[in-house]
Each structure stands twice: as C-alpha cells, then as structure tokens.
Scaffold this motif. Structure first.
Motif, mmCIF file in Angstrom:
data_model
loop_
_atom_site.group_PDB
_atom_site.id
_atom_site.type_symbol
_atom_site.label_atom_id
_atom_site.label_comp_id
_atom_site.label_asym_id
_atom_site.label_seq_id
_atom_site.Cartn_x
_atom_site.Cartn_y
_atom_site.Cartn_z
ATOM 1 N N GLN A 279 0.830 -1.217 0.000
ATOM 2 C CA GLN A 279 0.000 0.000 0.000
ATOM 3 C C GLN A 279 0.858 1.258 0.000
ATOM 4 O OE1 GLN A 279 -2.598 -0.267 3.368
ATOM 5 N NE2 GLN A 279 -3.868 -1.829 2.398
ATOM 6 N N VAL A 280 1.843 1.273 0.890
ATOM 7 C CA VAL A 280 2.709 2.448 1.004
ATOM 8 C C VAL A 280 3.469 2.664 -0.308
ATOM 9 C CG1 VAL A 280 4.726 3.402 2.187
ATOM 10 C CG2 VAL A 280 2.937 2.266 3.505
ATOM 11 N N MET A 281 3.985 1.574 -0.850
ATOM 12 C CA MET A 281 4.786 1.669 -2.057
ATOM 13 C C MET A 281 3.963 2.131 -3.258
ATOM 14 S SD MET A 281 7.444 -1.282 -3.013
ATOM 15 C CE MET A 281 9.051 -1.082 -2.294
ATOM 16 N N TRP A 282 2.753 1.581 -3.355
ATOM 17 C CA TRP A 282 1.877 1.927 -4.471
ATOM 18 C C TRP A 282 1.588 3.429 -4.455
ATOM 19 C CZ3 TRP A 282 -1.691 -2.409 -6.488
ATOM 20 C CH2 TRP A 282 -2.182 -2.061 -7.751
ATOM 21 N N GLY A 283 1.373 3.964 -3.244
ATOM 22 C CA GLY A 283 1.129 5.393 -3.102
ATOM 23 C C GLY A 283 2.287 6.217 -3.655
ATOM 24 N N VAL A 284 3.505 5.793 -3.354
ATOM 25 C CA VAL A 284 4.678 6.533 -3.824
ATOM 26 C C VAL A 284 4.851 6.360 -5.345
ATOM 27 C CG1 VAL A 284 7.167 6.884 -3.554
ATOM 28 C CG2 VAL A 284 5.781 6.271 -1.570
ATOM 29 N N ASP B 8 2.538 6.069 -7.461
ATOM 30 C CA ASP B 8 1.575 6.975 -8.088
ATOM 31 C C ASP B 8 2.049 8.428 -8.039
ATOM 32 O OD1 ASP B 8 -0.128 5.043 -8.948
ATOM 33 O OD2 ASP B 8 -1.548 5.209 -7.281
ATOM 34 N N GLU B 9 2.673 8.793 -6.928
ATOM 35 C CA GLU B 9 3.222 10.157 -6.837
ATOM 36 C C GLU B 9 4.270 10.373 -7.926
ATOM 37 O OE1 GLU B 9 4.919 11.335 -3.051
ATOM 38 O OE2 GLU B 9 3.117 10.598 -2.025
ATOM 39 N N ILE B 10 5.113 9.366 -8.124
ATOM 40 C CA ILE B 10 6.162 9.469 -9.149
ATOM 41 C C ILE B 10 5.533 9.605 -10.535
ATOM 42 C CG2 ILE B 10 8.024 8.165 -10.297
ATOM 43 C CD1 ILE B 10 8.775 7.121 -7.452
ATOM 44 N N ARG B 11 4.511 8.774 -10.796
ATOM 45 C CA ARG B 11 3.837 8.851 -12.101
ATOM 46 C C ARG B 11 3.259 10.253 -12.326
ATOM 47 N NH1 ARG B 11 1.625 3.448 -10.406
ATOM 48 N NH2 ARG B 11 2.250 1.939 -11.986
ATOM 49 N N GLU B 12 2.650 10.783 -11.268
ATOM 50 C CA GLU B 12 2.018 12.095 -11.357
ATOM 51 C C GLU B 12 3.077 13.173 -11.639
ATOM 52 O OE1 GLU B 12 -1.137 12.565 -11.586
ATOM 53 O OE2 GLU B 12 -0.842 14.745 -11.748
ATOM 54 N N LYS B 13 4.205 13.087 -10.920
ATOM 55 C CA LYS B 13 5.270 14.085 -11.107
ATOM 56 C C LYS B 13 5.790 14.058 -12.543
ATOM 57 C CE LYS B 13 6.943 14.971 -6.540
ATOM 58 N NZ LYS B 13 7.479 14.309 -5.370
ATOM 59 N N ILE B 14 5.929 12.850 -13.092
ATOM 60 C CA ILE B 14 6.415 12.741 -14.473
ATOM 61 C C ILE B 14 5.446 13.454 -15.420
ATOM 62 C CG2 ILE B 14 6.892 11.136 -16.376
ATOM 63 C CD1 ILE B 14 7.959 9.162 -14.269
ATOM 64 N N LYS B 15 4.151 13.227 -15.198
ATOM 65 C CA LYS B 15 3.143 13.860 -16.066
ATOM 66 C C LYS B 15 3.202 15.376 -15.956
ATOM 67 C CE LYS B 15 -0.319 10.286 -16.346
ATOM 68 N NZ LYS B 15 -1.300 9.701 -15.446
ATOM 69 N N VAL B 16 3.329 15.864 -14.727
ATOM 70 C CA VAL B 16 3.394 17.315 -14.509
ATOM 71 C C VAL B 16 4.597 17.890 -15.250
ATOM 72 C CG1 VAL B 16 3.807 19.101 -12.762
ATOM 73 C CG2 VAL B 16 2.120 17.303 -12.330
#
Lengths: 77, 311
Positions: free
Chosen positions: B172-177, B179-187
């Motif tokens: 759970q913790v890892m999946w959250g991070v 997703d954050e990485i994926r989001e940052k790449i998109k931004v």
C-alpha cells in the motif's frame, strides 16, 4: 541508557523497546511507523538503511536517540 | 583462526545433532532454546553446509524433506537477519528471474537519471533553454515515463502474492509513492511543453530523481529480500510467466524467459563441478541432490537459500 545498534532491524529494536516508535517518528521514519509495516518491512529495514534512504546523517540520528535516552552503538565495517 | 574454525565445526556438529533430535520426534519447542544459544550469529551458509553434510552422509531425502517445515520455523529469525545484512546482487539470479529483471531495469533507470535526465537538465539550464536541449530533456523524461511498466508489474503481479502472505502494508505504502512518481512525471512532461520557469522545472526534476532513487533503494533493500525470503519456487515460476505477458519492461527490450525445466527433459550442463560451494554464500547444487533435479539443474547458484526452499 538503552543500547541500539545501527545494523539492528527496526523490528528488533521496537520489539525490545516499544517506545522507540515515537523516536522513529521524531527522526522522520514515517512509513515504517505505519500499521503493519513494522512486522513486514521492519524486519528488513535497519536504522542504517533508513538513514541512507531518507538522506539523514547518522550523527543527527545519534543526537535524537541520545535526547530520548538511547545510545547508538556504531559498528565498524 | 583455528579457534574460529573449531567453533564452526562445533556449531555444525551441534546443529546436526539438533536436526537429528527433531527427526527423532523432539518438538520445535524442545530444541528451540538450545538452538537459539547455539546460533547467535549463525549464517545461512552454515545452515546450507549442514544440510549438504546430511545429504552427503546419506540421510534420505524424504527425511530432510519432512524436517524442512519444522526447522524452517526454528531457523527463520536467524536467516532473516542474514538477508538484511547481505543484500542481493544482480548476478545472484539467473537471467529472466523476475528479481533479476527488476534489478536490471533499476540499473538502467539509474543510468538514465544520471546520464540523461540530470545531464540534459543542466544543459537546458546552461544553454538558457535552447530548443535542442529542450528536445533532449523531453525525450529523457518520456523514456523515464516508461517506469510505469516496472511499477505496474510490481503492483499487479508481485503485490498480490505479498498480500497472500499478509504483507499488506508495504504494498500500500509503495503503491502510493509509485503513483506520486507517475504524477510528477506527467506534470513535468506538461511543463516542458509550456514555458515554465527554470527554477521550478529544476526543482521538480531533482525532486523526481530523488524519489525514483529512493524507490529503487526500497525495492532492493527491503522488498526484494522480503519476497525472496517468502515466495516459493513455484510462485516465482508463476510470477515470471505473468510478468512476461503483456505489461512490458522499462528500458529493457528483450527479457530472456526464465523457465526451469522439469521431468526428464533436463539437458546436460557443462558444469562439471558438483561439489557444494558454500563459501561465498551460494550453494552449487548441480548434481549434488538426487531429487527434483529437473527444476534445480538450471539454477546452479542459489543465493542465501537453504535446501528447504527448493524442496
């Protein structure tokens, strides 16, 4: 003072000193303090690895530990 | 030095004795205290040596097999500690093993971050936003975006097995991070198309690089040791099969299939050394064990695992 080795796993440390969870949060180890983490990832995460991961200097950790009544035992490589 | 060797020998003799007592009907509780006293600092290598010694001495394989469940629980704590100390090297696994592939991707991701993303970011900053440097930086971020495949394989294939073993929090913790990485790449990809201010871009890219590196560290120092300690050989075979299906890989174009052979269709290997080589923490198992040889023959060098993991 309660002695802690930097190569001890977080699980081992908390098993010995349950109050250590609070110190972990003070150091900045937030993930490992989450429910269920200690018994799984905590068995593989050591103080040393945590410091490396979070980019925290061991000296800084030592200070927090000392302030909370723990002494850090640094092992020679 | 001789004292050290004698200690080792003494410990091995005692360990064998304990195993035999378990075999003769003693319960785990009966031997646990003695075992704990004896094995402060015991290494997986010693356990592997001991098991090999029992096989060499002619203890029937079925007996060793029967012992496995019992002594696995006795040994568990000690072995875990060794894993946490040793870490794992890419060379420890056969090509195509899911962990080998994950680690191979991680090395390439590290290279991409260092040699392309950070380098082109500096070029872009120094060249005061030349079109050419923007193009190279954008391309390197697009390459990094394929990290989604690495994370998706981890999330969709490895995590369900972890959950099966009640390791629910780390995924759970890892999946959250992730997703954050994926989001940052998109931004960042968005910002590279617009005229975002350099200091903002600089900070965002550096933050992203830091977070990706942290994730690599978490995978390799915590997650892989954890799952390697837990998943069975059969489960790794299943995982490999699923991982080869349709998600794809990050920066790796072709991944050799890891297919341990079974039954009679075992091909001869050119490895003539059948002796147990345990001094470096791996066990040369080829030909040494007269059972389930089909699935074992391909994996000659088995890191940090005792025989029981393979029975």
């Amino acid at each position: 003072m309660d002695k802690i080795n930097q190569k001890d796993t977080i699980f081992t440390i908390v098993s010995k000193y349950p109050d250590f969870v609070k110190v972990m949060e003070a150091i900045g180890f937030s993930d490992i303090a989450k429910p269920g983490m200690l018994q799984s990832a905590g068995r593989f995460m050591t103080l040393e690895k945590g410091a490396k991961l979070k980019g925290i200097d061991m000296k800084e950790i030592k200070e927090v530990l000392n302030a909370n009544g723990y002494s850090l035992n640094e092992e020679e490589e | 030095m001789s004292e050290f060797i004698n200690n080792r020998e003494h410990r091995q003799t005692k360990l064998k004795e304990l195993i035999r007592r378990l075999h003769d009907g003693a319960t785990v509780e009966d031997v646990k205290e003695e075992f704990d006293k004896l094995t402060i600092g015991v290494t997986a290598t010693e356990i592997a040596e001991m098991e090999q010694a029992l096989v060499n001495e002619g203890m029937p394989v079925e007996d060793i097999q029967r012992l496995c469940d019992v002594h696995a629980s006795v040994f568990k704590g000690s072995i875990e500690e060794i894993h946490s100390e040793d870490g794992f090297e890419i060379a420890d696994f056969d090509e195509g093993h899911p962990v080998h592939t994950f680690k191979k991707e991680n090395r390439l991701i590290e290279g991409l971050l260092e040699n392309e993303v950070l380098r082109f970011l500096s070029d872009y900053t120094e060249s005061k936003k030349s079109d050419d440097s923007l193009k190279r930086l954008s391309q390197s971020i697009d390459k990094l975006a394929t990290i989604d495949r690495h994370y998706s394989r981890k999330e969709n294939i490895l995590f369900p097995y972890m959950e099966k073993y009640n390791m629910t929090a780390p995924p759970q913790v890892m999946w959250g991070v992730d997703d954050e990485i994926r989001e940052k790449i998109k931004v960042i990809q968005g910002h590279l198309k617009e005229a975002v201010k350099l200091p903002v871009l600089n900070q965002q890219v550096r933050e992203l690089v830091g977070q990706v590196n942290e994730m690599i560290f978490k995978e390799e120092e915590i997650m892989f040791p954890m799952v390697l300690d837990t998943f069975s050989h059969g489960e790794w075979v299943e995982i490999e099969k699923k991982a080869s299906a349709d998600i794809g890989f990050t920066l790796v174009h072709a991944v050799k299939r890891w297919l341990p052979k079974s039954g009679d269709s075992v091909e001869a290997t050119d490895d003539k050394d059948n002796s147990a080589n345990v001094s470096n923490g791996s066990l040369n198992i080829n030909g040494a064990i007269p059972f389930d040889a089909g699935s074992l023959t391909q994996r000659k060098s088995i890191p940090y695992l005792t025989l029981c993991h393979w029975i």
